[in-house]
Design a protein around this motif. Structure first.
Motif, PDB file in Angstrom:
ATOM      1  N   ALA A  94       0.824  -1.212   0.000  1.00  0.00           N
ATOM      2  CA  ALA A  94       0.000   0.000   0.000  1.00  0.00           C
ATOM      3  C   ALA A  94       0.859   1.263   0.000  1.00  0.00           C
ATOM      4  N   ILE A  95       1.984   1.230   0.697  1.00  0.00           N
ATOM      5  CA  ILE A  95       2.897   2.378   0.728  1.00  0.00           C
ATOM      6  C   ILE A  95       3.498   2.619  -0.652  1.00  0.00           C
ATOM      7  N   GLY A  96       4.002   1.553  -1.255  1.00  0.00           N
ATOM      8  CA  GLY A  96       4.616   1.684  -2.571  1.00  0.00           C
ATOM      9  C   GLY A  96       3.630   2.073  -3.647  1.00  0.00           C
ATOM     10  N   LYS A  97       2.396   1.589  -3.546  1.00  0.00           N
ATOM     11  CA  LYS A  97       1.369   1.905  -4.546  1.00  0.00           C
ATOM     12  C   LYS A  97       1.093   3.403  -4.587  1.00  0.00           C
ATOM     13  N   ARG A  98       1.292   4.069  -3.456  1.00  0.00           N
ATOM     14  CA  ARG A  98       1.050   5.514  -3.394  1.00  0.00           C
ATOM     15  C   ARG A  98       2.323   6.332  -3.635  1.00  0.00           C
ATOM     16  N   GLY A  99       3.401   5.666  -4.052  1.00  0.00           N
ATOM     17  CA  GLY A  99       4.605   6.373  -4.446  1.00  0.00           C
ATOM     18  C   GLY A  99       5.527   6.775  -3.320  1.00  0.00           C
ATOM     19  N   MET A 100       5.277   6.281  -2.108  1.00  0.00           N
ATOM     20  CA  MET A 100       6.153   6.601  -0.987  1.00  0.00           C
ATOM     21  C   MET A 100       7.183   5.490  -0.796  1.00  0.00           C
ATOM     22  N   ALA A 101       8.322   5.836  -0.215  1.00  0.00           N
ATOM     23  CA  ALA A 101       9.354   4.847   0.080  1.00  0.00           C
ATOM     24  C   ALA A 101       9.017   4.146   1.393  1.00  0.00           C
ATOM     25  N   SER A 102       9.424   2.879   1.506  1.00  0.00           N
ATOM     26  CA  SER A 102       9.175   2.112   2.722  1.00  0.00           C
ATOM     27  C   SER A 102      10.456   1.462   3.217  1.00  0.00           C
ATOM     28  N   SER A 103      10.576   1.346   4.535  1.00  0.00           N
ATOM     29  CA  SER A 103      11.707   0.646   5.133  1.00  0.00           C
ATOM     30  C   SER A 103      11.216  -0.149   6.333  1.00  0.00           C
ATOM     31  N   VAL A 104      11.945  -1.194   6.674  1.00  0.00           N
ATOM     32  CA  VAL A 104      11.629  -2.026   7.834  1.00  0.00           C
ATOM     33  C   VAL A 104      12.889  -2.179   8.667  1.00  0.00           C
ATOM     34  N   THR A 105      12.760  -1.989   9.984  1.00  0.00           N
ATOM     35  CA  THR A 105      13.858  -2.253  10.913  1.00  0.00           C
ATOM     36  C   THR A 105      13.509  -3.488  11.728  1.00  0.00           C
ATOM     37  N   THR A 106      14.424  -4.461  11.771  1.00  0.00           N
ATOM     38  CA  THR A 106      14.115  -5.759  12.353  1.00  0.00           C
ATOM     39  C   THR A 106      15.304  -6.349  13.102  1.00  0.00           C
ATOM     40  N   SER A 107      14.994  -7.222  14.044  1.00  0.00           N
ATOM     41  CA  SER A 107      16.031  -8.023  14.702  1.00  0.00           C
ATOM     42  C   SER A 107      16.466  -9.174  13.809  1.00  0.00           C
ATOM     43  N   GLY A 108      15.682  -9.422  12.774  1.00  0.00           N
ATOM     44  CA  GLY A 108      15.902 -10.569  11.905  1.00  0.00           C
ATOM     45  C   GLY A 108      15.026 -11.753  12.268  1.00  0.00           C
ATOM     46  N   PHE A 109      14.345 -11.660  13.406  1.00  0.00           N
ATOM     47  CA  PHE A 109      13.499 -12.769  13.851  1.00  0.00           C
ATOM     48  C   PHE A 109      12.374 -13.023  12.844  1.00  0.00           C
ATOM     49  N   GLY A 110      12.293 -14.249  12.360  1.00  0.00           N
ATOM     50  CA  GLY A 110      11.215 -14.622  11.447  1.00  0.00           C
ATOM     51  C   GLY A 110      11.513 -14.403   9.981  1.00  0.00           C
ATOM     52  N   LEU A 111      12.672 -13.822   9.670  1.00  0.00           N
ATOM     53  CA  LEU A 111      12.967 -13.595   8.254  1.00  0.00           C
ATOM     54  C   LEU A 111      13.470 -14.886   7.614  1.00  0.00           C
ATOM     55  N   ASP A 112      12.785 -15.321   6.595  1.00  0.00           N
ATOM     56  CA  ASP A 112      13.242 -16.450   5.786  1.00  0.00           C
ATOM     57  C   ASP A 112      13.151 -16.048   4.317  1.00  0.00           C
ATOM     58  N   ARG A 113      13.554 -16.944   3.441  1.00  0.00           N
ATOM     59  CA  ARG A 113      13.600 -16.601   2.024  1.00  0.00           C
ATOM     60  C   ARG A 113      12.205 -16.274   1.477  1.00  0.00           C
ATOM     61  N   THR A 114      11.198 -17.008   1.937  1.00  0.00           N
ATOM     62  CA  THR A 114       9.832 -16.770   1.448  1.00  0.00           C
ATOM     63  C   THR A 114       9.342 -15.378   1.820  1.00  0.00           C
ATOM     64  N   LEU A 115       9.556 -14.998   3.094  1.00  0.00           N
ATOM     65  CA  LEU A 115       9.121 -13.675   3.532  1.00  0.00           C
ATOM     66  C   LEU A 115       9.916 -12.587   2.828  1.00  0.00           C
ATOM     67  N   LEU A 116      11.211 -12.784   2.679  1.00  0.00           N
ATOM     68  CA  LEU A 116      12.038 -11.782   2.010  1.00  0.00           C
ATOM     69  C   LEU A 116      11.593 -11.577   0.569  1.00  0.00           C
ATOM     70  N   GLU A 117      11.320 -12.664  -0.140  1.00  0.00           N
ATOM     71  CA  GLU A 117      10.842 -12.537  -1.518  1.00  0.00           C
ATOM     72  C   GLU A 117       9.484 -11.854  -1.555  1.00  0.00           C
ATOM     73  N   GLY A 118       8.646 -12.119  -0.549  1.00  0.00           N
ATOM     74  CA  GLY A 118       7.350 -11.445  -0.475  1.00  0.00           C
ATOM     75  C   GLY A 118       7.505  -9.949  -0.258  1.00  0.00           C
ATOM     76  N   LEU A 119       8.442  -9.556   0.600  1.00  0.00           N
ATOM     77  CA  LEU A 119       8.700  -8.133   0.835  1.00  0.00           C
ATOM     78  C   LEU A 119       9.212  -7.449  -0.429  1.00  0.00           C
ATOM     79  N   GLN A 120      10.060  -8.144  -1.174  1.00  0.00           N
ATOM     80  CA  GLN A 120      10.567  -7.573  -2.427  1.00  0.00           C
ATOM     81  C   GLN A 120       9.443  -7.396  -3.442  1.00  0.00           C
ATOM     82  N   ARG A 121       8.579  -8.398  -3.565  1.00  0.00           N
ATOM     83  CA  ARG A 121       7.447  -8.277  -4.503  1.00  0.00           C
ATOM     84  C   ARG A 121       6.497  -7.168  -4.076  1.00  0.00           C
ATOM     85  N   ALA A 122       6.352  -6.973  -2.764  1.00  0.00           N
ATOM     86  CA  ALA A 122       5.453  -5.924  -2.263  1.00  0.00           C
ATOM     87  C   ALA A 122       6.021  -4.531  -2.499  1.00  0.00           C
TER      88      ALA A 122
END
Length: 350
Positions: A102-130
């Motif tokens: 939703a952020i990208g669709k409106r032309g704004m930049a998005s960032s996420v700050t994380t401990s890394g907990f829960g990040l796997d390849r599937t989620l990372l690819e989903g974030l990239q597609r989003a």
């Protein structure tokens, strides 16, 4: 600068232009931008780690998805440039991917700050597609023994950096400067470089209910040591957080307006219970029905904007005042009031 860092892509230059055009035609509150440059959103207060330096109150609070969509819409209408998503642990937020989209669709930049907990390849690819623009991983030491003095989950951070190394997305490391990890900084930088990290973001330690602030915060001699180490760093970009304004002053030797603490001047925070704050580190919360009213009419933001006139010595007569203003959570943690100057700042004493 953001294009060169890879945080935004060519198609998002229009967002910068819109923000500049809006600033030229709008009337800004005193000592602030006409709208937030960045909106910091705490998606959820939930986190399965228990880090010593964490300043957040543990709870199950999180923002409803429909509420978030409305906030994102309002941010777009105000020409907000970036929305920074955090927590708690933002990766455990169920609707993270549609929020990023939703952020990208409106032309704004998005960032996420994380401990890394829960990040796997599937989620990372989903974030990239989003359409996620940037991901920042918290890492407080080059080795688990150092990291664990202040943070849990060393293995999660390292796993995240391994996944990110060849993923084709902009990413960096958040490192909090503390007395118990300051000497490890050169090794931390080398560790970050080994994972292909493009930037190390140096953060100022903020008060935590689990730690004694003066025992962890850097004394002037250690701050001077950190300055020297940063100047010697090569091969990776070092970004000093705006709240670390006394270090920024020493590194830059100049202090343009808004270069220091941006609370209420350049950015605004929204916590997981739906309260607006000048900064996530100060317990100054307000309910507002819309983002524009929060930015224009907030008494809390007005306090931050009045700092140039009301801050006390030694900051009051410092040449860096207009571009610094110190850190309010630090000032109060040291026993002062909201307008207290920083007695320990080397720049203010010189």
């Amino acid at each position: 600068r953001l294009l060169n860092l890879g945080i935004i892509h060519d198609g998002q230059e229009s967002a910068v232009s819109r923000a500049v055009d809006a600033a030229a035609s709008a009337k800004a509150p005193p000592h602030s931008f006409c709208a937030p440059e960045s909106l910091h959103i705490e998606l959820t207060a939930r986190c399965l780690l228990n880090c010593a330096q964490c300043y957040k109150a543990r709870s199950t609070a999180e923002l409803p998805f429909d509420f978030l969509l409305d906030v994102i819409k309002q941010a777009d209408e105000l020409n907000v440039f970036q929305i920074a998503l955090g927590g708690g642990e933002p990766l455990v937020y169920r609707d993270l991917l549609p929020v990023v989209h939703a952020i990208g669709k409106r032309g704004m930049a998005s960032s996420v700050t994380t401990s890394g907990f829960g990040l796997d390849r599937t989620l990372l690819e989903g974030l990239q597609r989003a359409g996620l623009n940037h991901l920042q991983v918290s890492l407080n030491g080059s080795r688990e023994e150092i990291h664990s003095r202040s943070r849990d989950g060393y293995e999660h951070a390292v796993n995240a950096l391994k996944l990110l190394k060849n993923a084709g997305i902009s990413y960096g490391v958040n490192w909090v400067a503390r007395t118990d990890n300051i000497d490890d900084f050169p090794e931390l930088v080398e560790t970050a470089k080994s994972f292909g990290v493009r930037n190390v973001n140096v953060l100022r330690f903020k008060p935590s209910s689990k730690e004694t602030f003066p025992e962890v915060d850097l004394p002037p001699v250690k701050l001077a040591s950190l300055e020297k180490m940063i100047r010697k760093t090569r091969g990776v970009s070092i970004k000093v957080d705006s709240a670390f304004s006394n270090l920024l002053c020493r590194l830059n030797k100049k202090t343009p307006l808004f270069s220091g603490c941006g609370a209420g001047r350049r950015f605004l925070a929204l916590d997981a219970e739906g309260y607006y704050r000048p900064c996530s580190h100060v317990d100054m919360r307000e309910r507002w029905s819309n983002l524009a009213d929060a930015w224009i009419h907030s008494p809390n933001l007005a306090l931050f904007r009045s700092l140039p006139q009301r801050i006390t010595e030694p900051c009051r007569s410092c040449e860096h005042l207009s571009g610094c203003l110190g850190c309010r959570s630090v000032a109060m943690a040291r026993g002062g009031d909201f307008f207290s100057g920083d007695e320990t700042c080397p720049s203010a004493k010189s």
